[in-house]
Design a protein around this motif. Sequence first.
Motif, short mmCIF file in Angstrom:
data_model
loop_
_atom_site.label_atom_id
_atom_site.label_comp_id
_atom_site.label_asym_id
_atom_site.label_seq_id
_atom_site.Cartn_x
_atom_site.Cartn_y
_atom_site.Cartn_z
N ASP A 1 34.99 -8.65 23.89
CA ASP A 1 33.86 -9.55 23.67
C ASP A 1 33.08 -9.05 22.22
OD1 ASP A 1 31.21 -10.72 23.20
OD2 ASP A 1 30.92 -10.79 25.44
N TRP A 2 33.57 -9.59 21.18
CA TRP A 2 33.18 -9.05 19.82
C TRP A 2 31.76 -9.17 19.67
CZ3 TRP A 2 36.41 -5.43 17.90
CH2 TRP A 2 37.49 -5.61 18.39
N ASP A 3 31.21 -10.31 20.02
CA ASP A 3 29.63 -10.39 19.93
C ASP A 3 28.93 -9.15 20.66
OD1 ASP A 3 30.14 -12.57 18.26
OD2 ASP A 3 29.74 -13.95 19.86
N ALA A 4 29.13 -9.00 21.83
CA ALA A 4 28.64 -7.90 22.80
C ALA A 4 28.85 -6.65 22.09
CB ALA A 4 28.95 -8.12 24.06
N GLU B 1 30.48 -4.37 9.82
CA GLU B 1 28.93 -4.51 10.24
C GLU B 1 28.47 -3.28 9.89
OE1 GLU B 1 28.06 -7.10 12.04
OE2 GLU B 1 29.72 -7.96 11.72
N ALA B 2 28.92 -2.14 9.80
CA ALA B 2 28.05 -1.11 9.39
C ALA B 2 27.76 -1.21 7.89
CB ALA B 2 28.86 0.24 9.36
N ALA B 3 28.61 -1.87 6.68
CA ALA B 3 28.42 -2.29 5.46
C ALA B 3 27.27 -3.05 5.43
CB ALA B 3 29.76 -2.77 4.80
N GLY C 1 21.16 -5.11 30.31
CA GLY C 1 21.39 -6.61 29.51
C GLY C 1 22.04 -6.33 28.25
N ARG C 2 22.53 -5.41 28.00
CA ARG C 2 23.52 -5.27 26.73
C ARG C 2 24.92 -5.68 27.03
NH1 ARG C 2 19.86 -5.35 23.15
NH2 ARG C 2 18.00 -3.90 23.72
N GLN C 3 25.44 -6.27 27.94
CA GLN C 3 26.72 -6.91 28.27
C GLN C 3 26.60 -7.86 29.40
OE1 GLN C 3 28.73 -2.96 28.87
NE2 GLN C 3 29.77 -4.33 30.31
N PRO C 4 27.13 -8.80 29.18
CA PRO C 4 27.22 -9.89 30.41
C PRO C 4 27.57 -9.57 31.71
CG PRO C 4 28.93 -10.51 28.78
CD PRO C 4 28.34 -9.42 28.33
N HIS D 1 24.90 -2.69 16.68
CA HIS D 1 23.65 -2.67 15.77
C HIS D 1 22.40 -2.19 16.73
CE1 HIS D 1 24.77 -5.04 12.23
NE2 HIS D 1 25.96 -5.67 13.10
N GLU D 2 22.45 -2.28 17.81
CA GLU D 2 21.36 -1.72 18.73
C GLU D 2 21.43 -0.14 18.42
OE1 GLU D 2 18.49 -1.36 21.96
OE2 GLU D 2 18.93 -2.83 20.51
N LEU D 3 22.25 0.64 18.37
CA LEU D 3 22.20 2.11 18.11
C LEU D 3 21.66 2.26 16.72
CD1 LEU D 3 25.65 3.01 19.79
CD2 LEU D 3 23.42 3.50 20.61
N TRP D 4 22.46 1.35 15.63
CA TRP D 4 21.93 1.64 14.37
C TRP D 4 20.32 1.29 14.24
CZ3 TRP D 4 26.82 -1.48 12.89
CH2 TRP D 4 27.85 -0.57 12.74
N SER D 5 19.87 0.39 14.90
CA SER D 5 18.34 0.10 14.77
C SER D 5 17.55 1.40 15.36
CB SER D 5 18.20 -0.99 15.77
OG SER D 5 17.94 -0.92 17.06
N TYR D 6 18.19 2.18 15.94
CA TYR D 6 17.38 3.53 16.61
C TYR D 6 17.73 4.61 15.56
CZ TYR D 6 15.37 1.72 20.60
OH TYR D 6 14.60 0.89 21.77
N GLY D 7 18.28 4.48 14.37
CA GLY D 7 18.48 5.54 13.48
C GLY D 7 19.74 6.41 13.63
N LEU D 8 20.41 6.07 14.79
CA LEU D 8 21.52 6.78 15.06
C LEU D 8 22.84 6.37 14.28
CD1 LEU D 8 21.02 7.11 18.88
CD2 LEU D 8 20.43 8.81 17.13
N GLY D 9 23.79 7.18 14.00
CA GLY D 9 24.92 6.94 13.54
C GLY D 9 25.79 6.36 14.81
#
Length: 398
Positions: free
Chosen positions: A66-69, A112-114, A344-347, A75-83
């Motif tokens: 599931d590419w979207d999930a 997505e990282a770019a 809730g991060r995967q269906p 993106h959730e991890l990046w939003s917290y400042g983590l690599g």
Amino acid sequence: MTLTHAPTDLVVTLPLDGELRAHRLGTPGPWRKPDGPIRSRIAYAAAHVVPRTTADNAPGAPADLDWDATLAYRHELWSYGLGVADAMDTAQRGMGMDWDATAELIRRSGEEAAKSGGRLACGAGTDQLRIADVPSGVAGLRMIGDAYREQIDVVAGAGARVVVMASRALAAVAQSPEDYLTVYRTLLAHVDRPVILHWLGEMFDPALRGYWGSTDVASATGTFLSLIEEHADAVDGVKVSLLDAEHEIALRRALPDGVRLYTGDDFNYPELIVGDDRGHSDALLGIFAAIYPAASTALQELDAGDTERARAILDSTRELGRHVFTAPTYYYKTGIAFLAWLNGRQPGFAMVGGLAGGRSVPHLSRLFVLADRAGLLADPDLAAHRMRLFLGVNGIGQ
């Protein structure tokens, strides 16, 4: 310093220690996202993958993601400042993800990282080879080197830092420490920017027993260090996953200047990351994919100079980490996916290759309790609802 989370009115009856017990949930922890990049440590969370819920997620079936999930989790991890450390064992390399699916994951994560400006490192290995097809001797070592270079080029082409993963094929073919050095020397001469070398212990993958040419850790470490000292300019850092804090500290102090140690110790990460007046470890951890809100907040406290608060936050997640990575350790991915589903991060609670069955109902029930105590159930109502659904299909009524 003790972290506390206020109780809620939510109660779930769980199978714990051989009997059914009522557990009252608490509230999420006081976690926060950073305003800017985290400065005090470089920290990667090794992300898992999410399959399509309608796919044939059975043992031996091809990976169907599931590419979207999957990408939303990054993106959730990046939003917290983590690599994000991608295409690693947490992403089921060698346990359901084949090289074709992995290469696609690397390319998509790179895109997505770019877009987001997130830090990304990806694993390069030799899993496109069938070990039975790899000959012994020089020809086998050459084949393994070629396979590594193919994957290194895919990772580099995606714009990610290369993590040179341990190779099952090399572990099967190598007859001496010199065989390991022969292969790795050619790889480090091939790369155009410094890489991370990954030493994964047999508790994570039994096929890697005796890596670096010896089952004696001290001898293997000597070989490992000799390679790094010889090629220090080509090594950004090393990730060591042996679950031995004393060994990691000694290795960290022996590394050449400028070579980082990214802890892979999912048991002892609090003291290793916080460190002391003689140094600290950076991080590349599977457990960070489960505890990322707390991990990010702790790292922000380190940025602010509050080591006591940082250590207290990380310590508050330690029992959860030890439970997720309990033996057989290579099934730790099941717990990470289960927690992602609860949050809730995967269906659905599904994993590539049927790995969702890798842990028992009592094990996952204990994980639920420990995640709650650590303040890592982001939406207690959703988590309680999903936990009750899981228990119900396993014959445990409420």
